[in-house]
Design an enzyme around this catalytic site. Sequence first.
Site, PDB file in Angstrom:
ATOM      1  N   ASN A  12       0.878  -1.170   0.000  1.00  0.00           N
ATOM      2  CA  ASN A  12       0.000   0.000   0.000  1.00  0.00           C
ATOM      3  C   ASN A  12       0.917   1.222   0.000  1.00  0.00           C
ATOM      4  O   ASN A  12       1.465   1.591   1.041  1.00  0.00           O
ATOM      5  CB  ASN A  12      -0.884  -0.056   1.253  1.00  0.00           C
ATOM      6  CG  ASN A  12      -1.870   1.095   1.315  1.00  0.00           C
ATOM      7  OD1 ASN A  12      -1.814   2.024   0.508  1.00  0.00           O
ATOM      8  ND2 ASN A  12      -2.776   1.039   2.276  1.00  0.00           N
ATOM      9  N   LYS A  19       3.161   0.707   3.237  1.00  0.00           N
ATOM     10  CA  LYS A  19       2.776  -0.306   4.228  1.00  0.00           C
ATOM     11  C   LYS A  19       2.811  -1.644   3.511  1.00  0.00           C
ATOM     12  O   LYS A  19       2.446  -1.727   2.338  1.00  0.00           O
ATOM     13  CB  LYS A  19       1.354  -0.048   4.731  1.00  0.00           C
ATOM     14  CG  LYS A  19       1.242   1.187   5.573  1.00  0.00           C
ATOM     15  CD  LYS A  19      -0.138   1.242   6.226  1.00  0.00           C
ATOM     16  CE  LYS A  19      -0.407   2.631   6.738  1.00  0.00           C
ATOM     17  NZ  LYS A  19      -1.677   3.174   6.342  1.00  0.00           N
ATOM     18  N   ARG A  98      -2.481  -2.064  -3.571  1.00  0.00           N
ATOM     19  CA  ARG A  98      -3.702  -1.295  -3.390  1.00  0.00           C
ATOM     20  C   ARG A  98      -3.608  -0.080  -4.314  1.00  0.00           C
ATOM     21  O   ARG A  98      -2.643   0.693  -4.230  1.00  0.00           O
ATOM     22  CB  ARG A  98      -3.809  -0.831  -1.940  1.00  0.00           C
ATOM     23  CG  ARG A  98      -4.995   0.070  -1.748  1.00  0.00           C
ATOM     24  CD  ARG A  98      -5.054   0.601  -0.337  1.00  0.00           C
ATOM     25  NE  ARG A  98      -6.285   1.342  -0.143  1.00  0.00           N
ATOM     26  CZ  ARG A  98      -6.380   2.452   0.562  1.00  0.00           C
ATOM     27  NH1 ARG A  98      -5.315   2.955   1.154  1.00  0.00           N
ATOM     28  NH2 ARG A  98      -7.539   3.061   0.686  1.00  0.00           N
ATOM     29  N   HIS A 187     -12.720   2.835  -0.414  1.00  0.00           N
ATOM     30  CA  HIS A 187     -12.751   1.780   0.627  1.00  0.00           C
ATOM     31  C   HIS A 187     -13.456   0.524   0.127  1.00  0.00           C
ATOM     32  O   HIS A 187     -13.970  -0.270   0.911  1.00  0.00           O
ATOM     33  CB  HIS A 187     -13.520   2.227   1.901  1.00  0.00           C
ATOM     34  CG  HIS A 187     -12.868   3.316   2.689  1.00  0.00           C
ATOM     35  ND1 HIS A 187     -13.596   4.287   3.338  1.00  0.00           N
ATOM     36  CD2 HIS A 187     -11.572   3.573   2.959  1.00  0.00           C
ATOM     37  CE1 HIS A 187     -12.772   5.108   3.972  1.00  0.00           C
ATOM     38  NE2 HIS A 187     -11.537   4.695   3.754  1.00  0.00           N
ATOM     39  N   ASN A 218     -10.101   6.680  10.146  1.00  0.00           N
ATOM     40  CA  ASN A 218      -9.781   8.103  10.054  1.00  0.00           C
ATOM     41  C   ASN A 218     -10.494   8.673   8.822  1.00  0.00           C
ATOM     42  O   ASN A 218     -11.118   9.720   8.878  1.00  0.00           O
ATOM     43  CB  ASN A 218      -8.271   8.278   9.988  1.00  0.00           C
ATOM     44  CG  ASN A 218      -7.871   9.665  10.398  1.00  0.00           C
ATOM     45  OD1 ASN A 218      -8.604  10.357  11.119  1.00  0.00           O
ATOM     46  ND2 ASN A 218      -6.727  10.107   9.916  1.00  0.00           N
ATOM     47  N   ARG A 248     -11.563  15.300   7.329  1.00  0.00           N
ATOM     48  CA  ARG A 248     -12.329  15.748   6.153  1.00  0.00           C
ATOM     49  C   ARG A 248     -13.755  16.093   6.545  1.00  0.00           C
ATOM     50  O   ARG A 248     -14.359  15.420   7.387  1.00  0.00           O
ATOM     51  CB  ARG A 248     -12.373  14.649   5.086  1.00  0.00           C
ATOM     52  CG  ARG A 248     -11.035  14.295   4.515  1.00  0.00           C
ATOM     53  CD  ARG A 248     -11.172  13.268   3.402  1.00  0.00           C
ATOM     54  NE  ARG A 248      -9.932  12.534   3.256  1.00  0.00           N
ATOM     55  CZ  ARG A 248      -9.842  11.215   3.188  1.00  0.00           C
ATOM     56  NH1 ARG A 248     -10.930  10.457   3.203  1.00  0.00           N
ATOM     57  NH2 ARG A 248      -8.679  10.626   3.081  1.00  0.00           N
ATOM     58  N   MET A 290     -10.895   9.375  18.067  1.00  0.00           N
ATOM     59  CA  MET A 290     -12.136   9.209  18.814  1.00  0.00           C
ATOM     60  C   MET A 290     -11.886   8.876  20.288  1.00  0.00           C
ATOM     61  O   MET A 290     -12.694   9.186  21.150  1.00  0.00           O
ATOM     62  CB  MET A 290     -12.982   8.127  18.129  1.00  0.00           C
ATOM     63  CG  MET A 290     -14.435   8.161  18.445  1.00  0.00           C
ATOM     64  SD  MET A 290     -15.257   9.755  18.290  1.00  0.00           S
ATOM     65  CE  MET A 290     -15.842   9.745  16.616  1.00  0.00           C
ATOM     66  N   GLY A 339     -15.328   2.139  14.149  1.00  0.00           N
ATOM     67  CA  GLY A 339     -16.465   1.208  14.118  1.00  0.00           C
ATOM     68  C   GLY A 339     -16.213  -0.050  14.935  1.00  0.00           C
ATOM     69  O   GLY A 339     -17.125  -0.568  15.583  1.00  0.00           O
ATOM     70  N   GLU A 391      -8.353  -5.318   4.888  1.00  0.00           N
ATOM     71  CA  GLU A 391      -8.146  -4.965   3.480  1.00  0.00           C
ATOM     72  C   GLU A 391      -6.953  -5.716   2.886  1.00  0.00           C
ATOM     73  O   GLU A 391      -6.978  -6.111   1.728  1.00  0.00           O
ATOM     74  CB  GLU A 391      -7.963  -3.448   3.349  1.00  0.00           C
ATOM     75  CG  GLU A 391      -9.273  -2.716   3.638  1.00  0.00           C
ATOM     76  CD  GLU A 391      -9.096  -1.208   3.772  1.00  0.00           C
ATOM     77  OE1 GLU A 391      -8.752  -0.768   4.887  1.00  0.00           O
ATOM     78  OE2 GLU A 391      -9.296  -0.496   2.793  1.00  0.00           O
TER      79      GLU A 391
HETATM   80  P1  AMP Z   1      -8.332   3.386  10.877  1.00  0.00           P
HETATM   81  O1  AMP Z   1      -8.255   4.498   9.891  1.00  0.00           O
HETATM   82  O2  AMP Z   1      -9.318   2.320  10.530  1.00  0.00           O
HETATM   83  O3  AMP Z   1      -6.989   2.827  11.269  1.00  0.00           O
HETATM   84  O4  AMP Z   1      -8.910   4.047  12.231  1.00  0.00           O
HETATM   85  C1  AMP Z   1      -8.152   4.968  12.974  1.00  0.00           C
HETATM   86  C2  AMP Z   1      -9.047   5.648  13.992  1.00  0.00           C
HETATM   87  O5  AMP Z   1      -9.704   4.681  14.814  1.00  0.00           O
HETATM   88  C3  AMP Z   1      -8.294   6.524  14.998  1.00  0.00           C
HETATM   89  O6  AMP Z   1      -8.111   7.815  14.482  1.00  0.00           O
HETATM   90  C4  AMP Z   1      -9.224   6.538  16.190  1.00  0.00           C
HETATM   91  O7  AMP Z   1     -10.114   7.621  16.061  1.00  0.00           O
HETATM   92  C5  AMP Z   1     -10.033   5.265  16.053  1.00  0.00           C
HETATM   93  N1  AMP Z   1      -9.798   4.314  17.145  1.00  0.00           N
HETATM   94  C6  AMP Z   1      -8.842   3.369  17.212  1.00  0.00           C
HETATM   95  N2  AMP Z   1      -8.939   2.701  18.386  1.00  0.00           N
HETATM   96  C7  AMP Z   1      -9.982   3.212  19.058  1.00  0.00           C
HETATM   97  C8  AMP Z   1     -10.613   2.965  20.315  1.00  0.00           C
HETATM   98  N3  AMP Z   1     -10.162   2.015  21.133  1.00  0.00           N
HETATM   99  N4  AMP Z   1     -11.675   3.712  20.660  1.00  0.00           N
HETATM  100  C9  AMP Z   1     -12.120   4.681  19.846  1.00  0.00           C
HETATM  101  N5  AMP Z   1     -11.592   4.965  18.647  1.00  0.00           N
HETATM  102  C10 AMP Z   1     -10.533   4.258  18.252  1.00  0.00           C
END
Ligand code: AMP
Length: 409
Positions: A12, A19, A98, A187, A218, A248, A290, A339, A391
């Site tokens: 990626n 990555k 990717r 996605h 994110n 965003r 979050m 999520g 992914e």
């Molecule tokens: P991703 O882009 O799928 O890697 O998601 C990254 C985002 O997931 C981070 O910016 C956090 O906002 C959120 N995140 C990761 N771990 C947690 C957690 N334990 N509780 C709440 N949000 C989380």
Amino acid sequence: MTADPTRVLVLNSGSSSVKYQLLDMRDASRLAIGLVERIGEDSARLVHTPLTGEGAGTKRERTERIEDHAAALKAVSQELERDGLGLDSPELAAIGHRVVHGGLKFSEPSLIDDEVLAEIERLVPVAPLHNPANLTGIRTAQALRPDLPQVAVFDTAFHTTMPEYASRYAIDIATADEHRIRRYGFHGTSHAYVSRKTAALLGRDPSEVNVIVLHLGNGASASAVAGGRCVDTSMGMTPLEGLVMGTRSGDIDPAVVFHLGRVAGMSLDETDELLNKKSGLIGLCGDNDMREIGRRIGEGDERAQLAFDVYIHRLKKYIGAYTAVLGRVDALVFTAGVGENAAPVREAAVAGLETIGFAVDAERNAVRSDVPRIISPDDARVAVAVVPTDEELEIAQQTFALVGDARTV
Ligand code: AMP
């Protein structure tokens, strides 16, 4: 006779990062994972973790000058070599890349040849941030192993099944066609993987179920999937449209852009930066994680609460909209960083939606786990689920399937 090779390297490539994951497709196990960041800087960092053999699970880090993507891949190759997993191994079957934008043409993963490369290049104007980096990654990998099949797996591919009325913007059609302006969605690898896994969780065939997928990382996007085919998605011509994201804005009145130009004197580049990098959660409250927002809400921070409320309100609007688009919903599924991990987000997103069939069981929602699970009550009309996305595995599987098919032809 030697056995067919079974390893797939997934790459990626970003503008200053790569990555990677090396998988063995006999059992879909990870052999090594890692990333290189700050490519082009003196303090580039390579973090590598072998997941097999003697050093399994022990992270190794290098900080050094890494000139470009070619140097990055060479450094990755050296690390893999130390684990007996070198990229020159005959066990490597293919490299899966990717690729963010595949336009309308690529509805399936593609074995990379000059024509595929030229088409990815042609799409640079609609994906100026992503496709050039993906191309660099591909060309670098080709130079390293010119003999090896390389496969492009497109973020947009799963969404090419959208009906035209869902992918068209209501603007002058000649202008739209000339400049390839339409909803492509992103996605897609995640939406495809998660919607299929959700059907399996329900013990049904994907062709039988209608699913709303909320990929909340994110970057964030929602999709409506009917019988295994995407019929609508929230990201648009670019990943800027739709849900509130880490940095965003998601949906916004396009006239805001004219207003910022005319009244605030902002250039298009400045506005681009504002909407992509300084908006969403970070724009509203200064944080895009979050976890931090949850902590601040616990302390009574009003800005953090507002950011959370705007985020949830947008989610609810999409859940309602996609319920209408699908007519019948069998499952609502949460995936990606937010999520999968943020129970308060899942709870708030469906709060008040009982009349249209959505509810979560508080105890089930609170469980932390990395396996697919249902969090709605037993008697719920719609299954609400959490399904971790993967992914890289999806890219590896699609790559391996394509290469396997090519071998048997
Ligand atoms: P991703 O882009 O799928 O890697 O998601 C990254 C985002 O997931 C981070 O910016 C956090 O906002 C959120 N995140 C990761 N771990 C947690 C957690 N334990 N509780 C709440 N949000 C989380």
